[in-house]
Write a protein that holds these residues in place. Sequence first.
Motif, PDB file in Angstrom:
ATOM      1  N   SER A 106      73.659 -26.007  49.614  1.00 20.68           N
ATOM      2  CA  SER A 106      74.767 -25.411  50.358  1.00 20.68           C
ATOM      3  C   SER A 106      76.111 -25.646  49.676  1.00 20.68           C
ATOM      4  O   SER A 106      76.736 -24.717  49.161  1.00 20.68           O
ATOM      5  CB  SER A 106      74.790 -25.957  51.795  1.00 20.68           C
ATOM      6  OG  SER A 106      74.893 -27.380  51.791  1.00 20.68           O
ATOM      7  N   VAL A 107      76.558 -26.888  49.628  1.00 23.35           N
ATOM      8  CA  VAL A 107      77.900 -27.202  49.134  1.00 23.35           C
ATOM      9  C   VAL A 107      77.939 -27.413  47.628  1.00 23.35           C
ATOM     10  O   VAL A 107      78.902 -27.034  46.961  1.00 23.35           O
ATOM     11  CB  VAL A 107      78.429 -28.468  49.863  1.00 23.35           C
ATOM     12  CG1 VAL A 107      79.823 -28.831  49.364  1.00 23.35           C
ATOM     13  CG2 VAL A 107      78.440 -28.244  51.361  1.00 23.35           C
ATOM     14  N   LEU A 108      76.886 -28.013  47.082  1.00 22.80           N
ATOM     15  CA  LEU A 108      76.916 -28.440  45.680  1.00 22.80           C
ATOM     16  C   LEU A 108      77.203 -27.321  44.678  1.00 22.80           C
ATOM     17  O   LEU A 108      77.992 -27.530  43.743  1.00 22.80           O
ATOM     18  CB  LEU A 108      75.609 -29.160  45.331  1.00 22.80           C
ATOM     19  CG  LEU A 108      75.542 -29.772  43.929  1.00 22.80           C
ATOM     20  CD1 LEU A 108      76.651 -30.804  43.731  1.00 22.80           C
ATOM     21  CD2 LEU A 108      74.178 -30.411  43.690  1.00 22.80           C
ATOM     22  N   PRO A 109      76.593 -26.137  44.789  1.00 26.23           N
ATOM     23  CA  PRO A 109      76.871 -25.101  43.780  1.00 26.23           C
ATOM     24  C   PRO A 109      78.353 -24.779  43.633  1.00 26.23           C
ATOM     25  O   PRO A 109      78.853 -24.632  42.508  1.00 26.23           O
ATOM     26  CB  PRO A 109      76.073 -23.895  44.298  1.00 26.23           C
ATOM     27  CG  PRO A 109      74.953 -24.499  45.080  1.00 26.23           C
ATOM     28  CD  PRO A 109      75.557 -25.699  45.744  1.00 26.23           C
ATOM     29  N   GLU A 110      79.067 -24.673  44.742  1.00 24.87           N
ATOM     30  CA  GLU A 110      80.495 -24.372  44.661  1.00 24.87           C
ATOM     31  C   GLU A 110      81.269 -25.520  44.024  1.00 24.87           C
ATOM     32  O   GLU A 110      82.229 -25.294  43.275  1.00 24.87           O
ATOM     33  CB  GLU A 110      81.045 -24.077  46.057  1.00 24.87           C
ATOM     34  CG  GLU A 110      80.503 -22.784  46.666  1.00 24.87           C
ATOM     35  CD  GLU A 110      81.095 -22.509  48.032  1.00 24.87           C
ATOM     36  OE1 GLU A 110      81.993 -23.278  48.452  1.00 24.87           O
ATOM     37  OE2 GLU A 110      80.674 -21.538  48.674  1.00 24.87           O
ATOM     38  N   LEU A 111      80.849 -26.759  44.308  1.00 24.63           N
ATOM     39  CA  LEU A 111      81.514 -27.912  43.708  1.00 24.63           C
ATOM     40  C   LEU A 111      81.287 -27.941  42.199  1.00 24.63           C
ATOM     41  O   LEU A 111      82.198 -28.270  41.435  1.00 24.63           O
ATOM     42  CB  LEU A 111      81.006 -29.215  44.339  1.00 24.63           C
ATOM     43  CG  LEU A 111      81.339 -29.432  45.814  1.00 24.63           C
ATOM     44  CD1 LEU A 111      80.811 -30.792  46.261  1.00 24.63           C
ATOM     45  CD2 LEU A 111      82.834 -29.347  46.058  1.00 24.63           C
ATOM     46  N   VAL A 112      80.080 -27.613  41.773  1.00 18.92           N
ATOM     47  CA  VAL A 112      79.772 -27.591  40.338  1.00 18.92           C
ATOM     48  C   VAL A 112      80.619 -26.526  39.638  1.00 18.92           C
ATOM     49  O   VAL A 112      81.193 -26.767  38.569  1.00 18.92           O
ATOM     50  CB  VAL A 112      78.272 -27.338  40.104  1.00 18.92           C
ATOM     51  CG1 VAL A 112      77.995 -27.062  38.630  1.00 18.92           C
ATOM     52  CG2 VAL A 112      77.447 -28.535  40.575  1.00 18.92           C
ATOM     53  N   ILE A 113      80.701 -25.346  40.249  1.00 23.69           N
ATOM     54  CA  ILE A 113      81.514 -24.267  39.662  1.00 23.69           C
ATOM     55  C   ILE A 113      82.971 -24.696  39.569  1.00 23.69           C
ATOM     56  O   ILE A 113      83.636 -24.489  38.547  1.00 23.69           O
ATOM     57  CB  ILE A 113      81.370 -22.980  40.496  1.00 23.69           C
ATOM     58  CG1 ILE A 113      79.964 -22.393  40.329  1.00 23.69           C
ATOM     59  CG2 ILE A 113      82.423 -21.949  40.072  1.00 23.69           C
ATOM     60  CD1 ILE A 113      79.664 -21.249  41.255  1.00 23.69           C
ATOM     61  N   GLY A 114      83.484 -25.306  40.636  1.00 26.69           N
ATOM     62  CA  GLY A 114      84.877 -25.766  40.631  1.00 26.69           C
ATOM     63  C   GLY A 114      85.121 -26.821  39.569  1.00 26.69           C
ATOM     64  O   GLY A 114      86.157 -26.802  38.886  1.00 26.69           O
ATOM     65  N   MET A 115      84.167 -27.725  39.394  1.00 31.62           N
ATOM     66  CA  MET A 115      84.319 -28.775  38.387  1.00 31.62           C
ATOM     67  C   MET A 115      84.280 -28.197  36.988  1.00 31.62           C
ATOM     68  O   MET A 115      85.065 -28.586  36.116  1.00 31.62           O
ATOM     69  CB  MET A 115      83.201 -29.810  38.562  1.00 31.62           C
ATOM     70  CG  MET A 115      83.399 -31.079  37.749  1.00 31.62           C
ATOM     71  SD  MET A 115      84.799 -32.030  38.376  1.00 31.62           S
ATOM     72  CE  MET A 115      84.868 -33.329  37.156  1.00 31.62           C
ATOM     73  N   LYS A 116      83.373 -27.261  36.743  1.00 28.91           N
ATOM     74  CA  LYS A 116      83.279 -26.640  35.423  1.00 28.91           C
ATOM     75  C   LYS A 116      84.524 -25.807  35.116  1.00 28.91           C
ATOM     76  O   LYS A 116      84.909 -25.661  33.947  1.00 28.91           O
ATOM     77  CB  LYS A 116      82.022 -25.761  35.341  1.00 28.91           C
ATOM     78  CG  LYS A 116      80.737 -26.563  35.123  1.00 28.91           C
ATOM     79  CD  LYS A 116      79.548 -25.649  34.939  1.00 28.91           C
ATOM     80  CE  LYS A 116      78.330 -26.425  34.506  1.00 28.91           C
ATOM     81  NZ  LYS A 116      78.461 -26.949  33.130  1.00 28.91           N
ATOM     82  N   ARG A 117      85.147 -25.292  36.142  1.00 28.32           N
ATOM     83  CA  ARG A 117      86.388 -24.548  35.928  1.00 28.32           C
ATOM     84  C   ARG A 117      87.495 -25.504  35.473  1.00 28.32           C
ATOM     85  O   ARG A 117      88.312 -25.178  34.603  1.00 28.32           O
ATOM     86  CB  ARG A 117      86.796 -23.838  37.218  1.00 28.32           C
ATOM     87  CG  ARG A 117      87.937 -22.847  37.051  1.00 28.32           C
ATOM     88  CD  ARG A 117      88.236 -22.148  38.352  1.00 28.32           C
ATOM     89  NE  ARG A 117      87.119 -21.324  38.777  1.00 28.32           N
ATOM     90  CZ  ARG A 117      86.455 -21.478  39.932  1.00 28.32           C
ATOM     91  NH1 ARG A 117      86.808 -22.447  40.776  1.00 28.32           N
ATOM     92  NH2 ARG A 117      85.453 -20.692  40.245  1.00 28.32           N
ATOM     93  N   GLU A 118      87.535 -26.702  36.055  1.00 28.64           N
ATOM     94  CA  GLU A 118      88.539 -27.696  35.693  1.00 28.64           C
ATOM     95  C   GLU A 118      88.204 -28.379  34.366  1.00 28.64           C
ATOM     96  O   GLU A 118      89.095 -28.670  33.569  1.00 28.64           O
ATOM     97  CB  GLU A 118      88.650 -28.762  36.788  1.00 28.64           C
ATOM     98  CG  GLU A 118      89.271 -28.293  38.077  1.00 28.64           C
ATOM     99  CD  GLU A 118      89.427 -29.430  39.070  1.00 28.64           C
ATOM    100  OE1 GLU A 118      89.386 -30.608  38.634  1.00 28.64           O
ATOM    101  OE2 GLU A 118      89.578 -29.161  40.266  1.00 28.64           O
ATOM    102  N   VAL A 119      86.909 -28.671  34.177  1.00 35.72           N
ATOM    103  CA  VAL A 119      86.465 -29.424  32.993  1.00 35.72           C
ATOM    104  C   VAL A 119      85.306 -28.663  32.345  1.00 35.72           C
ATOM    105  O   VAL A 119      84.140 -28.916  32.663  1.00 35.72           O
ATOM    106  CB  VAL A 119      86.025 -30.857  33.379  1.00 35.72           C
ATOM    107  CG1 VAL A 119      85.715 -31.669  32.128  1.00 35.72           C
ATOM    108  CG2 VAL A 119      87.074 -31.548  34.220  1.00 35.72           C
ATOM    109  N   PRO A 120      85.581 -27.735  31.451  1.00 34.91           N
ATOM    110  CA  PRO A 120      84.506 -26.918  30.855  1.00 34.91           C
ATOM    111  C   PRO A 120      83.445 -27.735  30.128  1.00 34.91           C
ATOM    112  O   PRO A 120      82.295 -27.290  30.022  1.00 34.91           O
ATOM    113  CB  PRO A 120      85.269 -26.006  29.885  1.00 34.91           C
ATOM    114  CG  PRO A 120      86.661 -25.937  30.438  1.00 34.91           C
ATOM    115  CD  PRO A 120      86.912 -27.287  31.021  1.00 34.91           C
ATOM    116  N   ARG A 121      83.792 -28.924  29.644  1.00 32.42           N
ATOM    117  CA  ARG A 121      82.841 -29.710  28.858  1.00 32.42           C
ATOM    118  C   ARG A 121      81.963 -30.614  29.714  1.00 32.42           C
ATOM    119  O   ARG A 121      81.214 -31.427  29.197  1.00 32.42           O
ATOM    120  CB  ARG A 121      83.597 -30.567  27.826  1.00 32.42           C
ATOM    121  CG  ARG A 121      84.328 -29.744  26.763  1.00 32.42           C
ATOM    122  CD  ARG A 121      85.200 -30.604  25.881  1.00 32.42           C
ATOM    123  NE  ARG A 121      84.416 -31.571  25.117  1.00 32.42           N
ATOM    124  CZ  ARG A 121      84.961 -32.554  24.408  1.00 32.42           C
ATOM    125  NH1 ARG A 121      86.281 -32.692  24.376  1.00 32.42           N
ATOM    126  NH2 ARG A 121      84.186 -33.389  23.727  1.00 32.42           N
TER     127      ARG A 121
END
Length: 296
Positions: A106-121
């Motif tokens: 539920s929540v995790l996919p959006e958090l992962v996308i948000g984190m990758k947006r902030e930190v691509p590496r």
Amino acid sequence: MDLNLRDIRALVAVAEAGSFTRAAERLHLSQPALTVQIRRLEEAVGARLFDRNSRNVALTPTGRELLPLLRKSLHDMENVLRDARALGEGQSGTIRIACLPTFAASVLPELVIGMKREVPRVSFQIHDVVASTVNALVRNEEADIGLTGGEVLDPMLEVLCSAVDRLVAVFPRTHPLAKRRRIGLDDLAQTPLVLTAPGTSVRAVVDAALSESREPRDIACEPTYMMTAVAMVRAGLGVTILPETAREVRAEPGLVAKAIDHPAFVRSIAIVKKRGRTLPAIAERFVTLMRLAVEN
């Protein structure tokens, strides 16, 4: 004497500039300080690396042979330092997380996308498992952070954040309970139930809540996965009880999810790490995002 990064950088600068004066300016050093670095490097190597006179500076044969090796070493070490700095500042790294399947779906996919947006590496290692396994993975340091369910009693785990997840009853729209304005404990005790398997955090909450009723429980089946429980309910085997946040609750348009009018139908959830262990900076950043999602 060991080689160090500053001395190697000094040699490369003098070789490229062809002058101690110009190399000192490039490195923002005094010329005597640069001379000390070159002498220290020559002592470490055991050979003269530059021939000097009043007009110019030239590499000796040994210096010429060493220059490409030292230049490569300098490049490699600078890359290591850059990567280490990125890790220390939370600009790269791997987040190892163990979490409940409801959170993962539920929540995790959006958090992962948000984190990758902030930190691509950033990269992720995700274990979507039941609460007891979440705790074990964090305790055994196979995961740095965990989102677990139920009361955290393990002294080796430190709770970083806690909240509650309300449970709801899920059943077909044609079920008799669909006509009720409120669903109470006795209503659940009088209908066949499809409950997640013993050992899961949801089942522990449901068992504790149903124990307050004197009615005998009619458990139709005990699947491990919530999606299986939903499928069993869709087939007409009974009513299941799942977290309100579970994606499975909203996956079937023919099913209804209703709140249970009883305070015991809430599951504690918590973000945990191993006590006494320092989280990687990248994991600390992700915990901040998780905390916002859990507390809201």
